[in-house]
Design an enzyme around this catalytic site. Structure first.
Site, PDB file in Angstrom:
ATOM      1  N   LYS A  59      -4.935  59.313 -15.971  1.00  0.00           N
ATOM      2  CA  LYS A  59      -5.227  58.334 -14.899  1.00  0.00           C
ATOM      3  C   LYS A  59      -4.262  58.536 -13.740  1.00  0.00           C
ATOM      4  CE  LYS A  59      -3.489  54.004 -15.164  1.00  0.00           C
ATOM      5  NZ  LYS A  59      -2.751  53.557 -13.974  1.00  0.00           N
ATOM      6  N   ASN A  60      -2.974  58.666 -14.053  1.00  0.00           N
ATOM      7  CA  ASN A  60      -1.963  58.675 -12.993  1.00  0.00           C
ATOM      8  C   ASN A  60      -1.819  60.025 -12.308  1.00  0.00           C
ATOM      9  OD1 ASN A  60      -1.628  56.013 -13.462  1.00  0.00           O
ATOM     10  ND2 ASN A  60       0.267  56.235 -14.644  1.00  0.00           N
ATOM     11  N   ARG A  81      -3.256  49.115  -7.157  1.00  0.00           N
ATOM     12  CA  ARG A  81      -1.935  49.421  -6.598  1.00  0.00           C
ATOM     13  C   ARG A  81      -1.945  50.809  -5.996  1.00  0.00           C
ATOM     14  NH1 ARG A  81       3.334  48.438  -5.153  1.00  0.00           N
ATOM     15  NH2 ARG A  81       4.573  50.288  -5.601  1.00  0.00           N
ATOM     16  N   CYS A  95       1.805  42.543  -9.196  1.00  0.00           N
ATOM     17  CA  CYS A  95       0.760  42.556 -10.244  1.00  0.00           C
ATOM     18  C   CYS A  95       1.388  42.035 -11.528  1.00  0.00           C
ATOM     19  CB  CYS A  95       0.206  43.958 -10.405  1.00  0.00           C
ATOM     20  SG  CYS A  95       1.448  45.060 -11.001  1.00  0.00           S
ATOM     21  N   ARG A 115       6.305  44.997  -7.373  1.00  0.00           N
ATOM     22  CA  ARG A 115       5.730  46.256  -6.866  1.00  0.00           C
ATOM     23  C   ARG A 115       5.869  46.385  -5.347  1.00  0.00           C
ATOM     24  NH1 ARG A 115       2.231  47.925 -10.993  1.00  0.00           N
ATOM     25  NH2 ARG A 115       2.539  50.045 -10.295  1.00  0.00           N
ATOM     26  N   ASP A 121       5.513  53.113 -19.315  1.00  0.00           N
ATOM     27  CA  ASP A 121       4.114  52.857 -19.685  1.00  0.00           C
ATOM     28  C   ASP A 121       3.901  52.895 -21.184  1.00  0.00           C
ATOM     29  OD1 ASP A 121       2.752  54.648 -16.807  1.00  0.00           O
ATOM     30  OD2 ASP A 121       3.702  52.695 -17.022  1.00  0.00           O
ATOM     31  N   ARG A 170      -9.177  49.814 -17.564  1.00  0.00           N
ATOM     32  CA  ARG A 170      -8.633  50.424 -16.335  1.00  0.00           C
ATOM     33  C   ARG A 170      -8.062  51.817 -16.623  1.00  0.00           C
ATOM     34  NH1 ARG A 170      -3.957  47.454 -14.383  1.00  0.00           N
ATOM     35  NH2 ARG A 170      -3.828  49.408 -13.208  1.00  0.00           N
TER      36      ARG A 170
HETATM   37  C1  EPZ Z   1       3.516  54.697 -11.076  1.00  0.00           C
HETATM   38  O1  EPZ Z   1       3.572  53.428 -10.449  1.00  0.00           O
HETATM   39  C2  EPZ Z   1       2.448  54.578 -12.155  1.00  0.00           C
HETATM   40  N1  EPZ Z   1       1.161  54.265 -11.534  1.00  0.00           N
HETATM   41  C3  EPZ Z   1       2.821  53.471 -13.123  1.00  0.00           C
HETATM   42  O2  EPZ Z   1       1.831  53.442 -14.153  1.00  0.00           O
HETATM   43  C4  EPZ Z   1       4.164  53.817 -13.758  1.00  0.00           C
HETATM   44  O3  EPZ Z   1       4.558  52.765 -14.607  1.00  0.00           O
HETATM   45  C5  EPZ Z   1       5.215  54.009 -12.642  1.00  0.00           C
HETATM   46  O4  EPZ Z   1       4.762  55.012 -11.712  1.00  0.00           O
HETATM   47  C6  EPZ Z   1       6.553  54.445 -13.206  1.00  0.00           C
HETATM   48  O5  EPZ Z   1       6.401  55.643 -13.917  1.00  0.00           O
HETATM   49  C7  EPZ Z   1       0.450  55.268 -10.971  1.00  0.00           C
HETATM   50  O6  EPZ Z   1       0.859  56.419 -10.969  1.00  0.00           O
HETATM   51  C8  EPZ Z   1      -0.882  54.890 -10.400  1.00  0.00           C
HETATM   52  P1  EPZ Z   1       7.250  53.477  -8.901  1.00  0.00           P
HETATM   53  P2  EPZ Z   1       4.426  53.228  -9.072  1.00  0.00           P
HETATM   54  O7  EPZ Z   1       6.992  53.488  -7.447  1.00  0.00           O
HETATM   55  O8  EPZ Z   1       4.249  54.428  -8.223  1.00  0.00           O
HETATM   56  C9  EPZ Z   1      10.153  49.996  -7.570  1.00  0.00           C
HETATM   57  C10 EPZ Z   1       0.290  52.441 -15.631  1.00  0.00           C
HETATM   58  O9  EPZ Z   1       0.368  51.593 -16.528  1.00  0.00           O
HETATM   59  N2  EPZ Z   1       9.723  50.327  -6.202  1.00  0.00           N
HETATM   60  O10 EPZ Z   1       7.868  54.684  -9.546  1.00  0.00           O
HETATM   61  O11 EPZ Z   1       4.079  51.915  -8.515  1.00  0.00           O
HETATM   62  C11 EPZ Z   1       9.017  49.368  -8.369  1.00  0.00           C
HETATM   63  O12 EPZ Z   1       8.923  47.983  -8.114  1.00  0.00           O
HETATM   64  C12 EPZ Z   1       1.055  52.243 -14.331  1.00  0.00           C
HETATM   65  O13 EPZ Z   1      -0.386  53.500 -15.704  1.00  0.00           O
HETATM   66  C13 EPZ Z   1      10.368  49.698  -5.139  1.00  0.00           C
HETATM   67  O14 EPZ Z   1      11.265  48.890  -5.325  1.00  0.00           O
HETATM   68  O15 EPZ Z   1       5.882  53.199  -9.673  1.00  0.00           O
HETATM   69  C14 EPZ Z   1       9.414  49.655  -9.784  1.00  0.00           C
HETATM   70  O16 EPZ Z   1      10.370  48.702 -10.203  1.00  0.00           O
HETATM   71  C15 EPZ Z   1       1.874  50.966 -14.320  1.00  0.00           C
HETATM   72  N3  EPZ Z   1       9.969  50.001  -3.881  1.00  0.00           N
HETATM   73  C16 EPZ Z   1      10.088  51.028  -9.682  1.00  0.00           C
HETATM   74  O17 EPZ Z   1      10.440  51.193  -8.309  1.00  0.00           O
HETATM   75  C17 EPZ Z   1       8.979  50.912  -3.629  1.00  0.00           C
HETATM   76  O18 EPZ Z   1       8.672  51.171  -2.444  1.00  0.00           O
HETATM   77  C18 EPZ Z   1       9.168  52.175 -10.101  1.00  0.00           C
HETATM   78  O19 EPZ Z   1       8.047  52.147  -9.264  1.00  0.00           O
HETATM   79  C19 EPZ Z   1       8.342  51.539  -4.716  1.00  0.00           C
HETATM   80  C20 EPZ Z   1       8.742  51.233  -6.008  1.00  0.00           C
END
Ligand code: EPZ
Length: 423
Positions: free
Chosen positions: A29-30, A99, A123, A128, A312, A404
């Site tokens: 998915k990701n 997202r 979410c 996020r 995850d 999803r």
């Molecule tokens: C990706 O989300 C994945 N989703 C998530 O999978 C996964 O859990 C996550 O990466 C971490 O590996 C997709 O790829 C579609 P991040 P993403 O930006 O990109 C903070 C699933 O279940 N952050 O690495 O949103 C954020 O709040 C999903 O398949 C900021 O603070 O993850 C989090 O605490 C859930 N500011 C941390 O960083 C920002 O601008 C990691 O977020 C961006 C992120």
């Protein structure tokens, strides 16, 4: 409303349903989601094979279509063509739903020079924010303003830049790669996310005509191009779906082989499952797990950015912790509120205390069937795994969360011997 019903006739004799058999792991998915965003960059046809048929992907394809694209799915092959951009606005209904719509920003900006997207809300698992995305895009010359909950972005002056992410955000890394690939000039991303899905995106962008070096490492260099061709690309295997099924086998016992998996993508999990007592054999594109008896508690599990233990898999792993012999401490370092499944597990007899980002499990021998609510994607998958292990019949409600990200889990677990239906 979709529900999963898992019954466990073996449990009455004290034994959970053991899982036995071989399954093919779905496409990731990701990885598929950023690849659909990347397809916006070209006016030629993009073909994604091994593309999972799940609602997050279908919603991303709807966003692609709303921009003027045409898509066609035949089994796991999706054909995409966006010959003319009809819109540069990502529909709020879909953006709110998904997202990952936020990293459409990078490719829409590269393709049309401007973009409008609803501010992706928080979410089920946390706030996020997207501050890291916006800071990096601004350093590349993108002008961002927000009005009435929308982000209005202008990339008329966008240019290559050297950006350093405050945190190795997966989405922010992908957004920068997508914009950088579509504008002339060189961009270097420091402190980039190293998740395997980033490498998949780098390969796809290179096949399209950009030059991407270092994807999958902390420093990624992208030389963008206005000439982007068509691409045919196979989506990588889903390491999180693979990990979910391995955890279920370790918790329930049995012998399960997963085909089309990259063992190196889940080394952090494999180490924990071996410590819990499972035997795991690794091959180039498959993994076999054999487990019997009660799993042993593994001590402390801390989630972290790749190659750390994946956030995850935290929820699925908590089911193993709930039934292991001994205490397990799980620390969720990535998202603020990713323990919503724990309250549901306690309804099934789990003994666990949560304080902030720490959950302490005292393993119990058996779980008890109950009616439980999926609160998010991975928590929902965890509840199905718990139902496999519980005495009686478990009903997991709000199954739409699970749809999803998992391709027909009832068929996967059913083919391994579980008594599970989706209604
Ligand atoms: C990706 O989300 C994945 N989703 C998530 O999978 C996964 O859990 C996550 O990466 C971490 O590996 C997709 O790829 C579609 P991040 P993403 O930006 O990109 C903070 C699933 O279940 N952050 O690495 O949103 C954020 O709040 C999903 O398949 C900021 O603070 O993850 C989090 O605490 C859930 N500011 C941390 O960083 C920002 O601008 C990691 O977020 C961006 C992120």
């Amino acid at each position: 409303m979709t529900r999963y019903i898992i019954s466990n006739p073996e449990a009455s004799r004290g034994e959970p349903t053991r899982l036995n058999g071989t399954v093919k792991v779905q496409g990731a998915k990701n990885a598929a989601l950023p690849l659909i965003a990347a397809a916006v960059l070209t006016d030629k046809e993009a073909v994604l094979t091994n593309c999972p048929d799940i609602t997050d992907v279908e919603n991303m394809l709807k966003i692609y279509s709303s921009l003027g694209g045409v898509t066609e799915r035949r089994g796991d092959t999706v054909r995409l063509r966006l010959e003319y951009m009809r819109s540069h606005e990502i529909p709020s209904g879909l953006a709110g739903e998904l997202r990952s719509s936020v990293f459409m920003l990078g490719s829409v900006l590269a393709r049309s020079g401007k973009a409008k997207v609803a501010y992706p809300g928080g979410c089920d698992i946390g706030l996020r924010p997207i501050d890291i995305h916006l800071k990096a895009l601004s350093e590349m010359g993108v002008k961002v303003s927000d009005r009435y909950g929308y982000l209005l972005c202008d990339a008329a002056d966008a240019h290559g830049a050297e950006v350093t992410l405050d945190y190795p955000s997966v989405g922010a890394t992908e957004n920068v790669m997508l914009l950088a690939a579509g504008i002339p000039g060189k961009t270097v991303i420091h402190n980039a996310a190293r998740e395997p899905e980033i490498e998949d995106l780098g390969n796809f962008l290179t096949a399209m005509g950009a030059e991407v070096l270092g994807a999958g490492t902390q420093v990624i260099t992208i030389c963008g191009t206005k000439e982007r061709g068509g691409v045919e690309y196979r989506v990588m295997p889903d390491r999180i779906a693979a990990g979910t099924y391995l955890i279920a086998a370790a918790a329930n016992g049995g012998s399960v082989t997963l085909k089309d998996v990259r063992p190196e993508h889940i080394f952090s999990l494999i180490g924990k499952l071996r410590f819990a007592g499972a035997e795991i054999d690794l091959y180039s594109d498959s993994v076999t797990i054999s487990a019997s008896g009660r799993p042993k508690a593994v001590g402390v599990v801390e989630t972290g950015a790749y190659p750390g233990f994946p956030t995850d898999l935290q929820a699925p792993f908590s089911v193993l912790a709930a039934v292991s012999e001994g205490s397990t401490v799980i620390v969720e370092n990535i998202f603020e509120t990713r323990f919503k499944h724990v309250a549901e597990l306690t309804k099934m007899g789990a003994s666990v205390k949560v304080k902030g980002r720490v959950a302490v499990f005292e393993g119990v021998k058996r779980l008890t069937a109950a009616k439980v609510q999926a609160m998010d994607l991975r928590g929902g998958a965890a509840l199905i795994t718990a139902g496999l292990k519980a005495n009686g019949t478990t009903v997991v409600e709000n199954g739409y969360h699970i749809e999803r990200g998992y391709v027909r889990p009832e068929e996967v677990f059913g083919s391994l011997g579980a008594y599970i239906i989706k209604v």
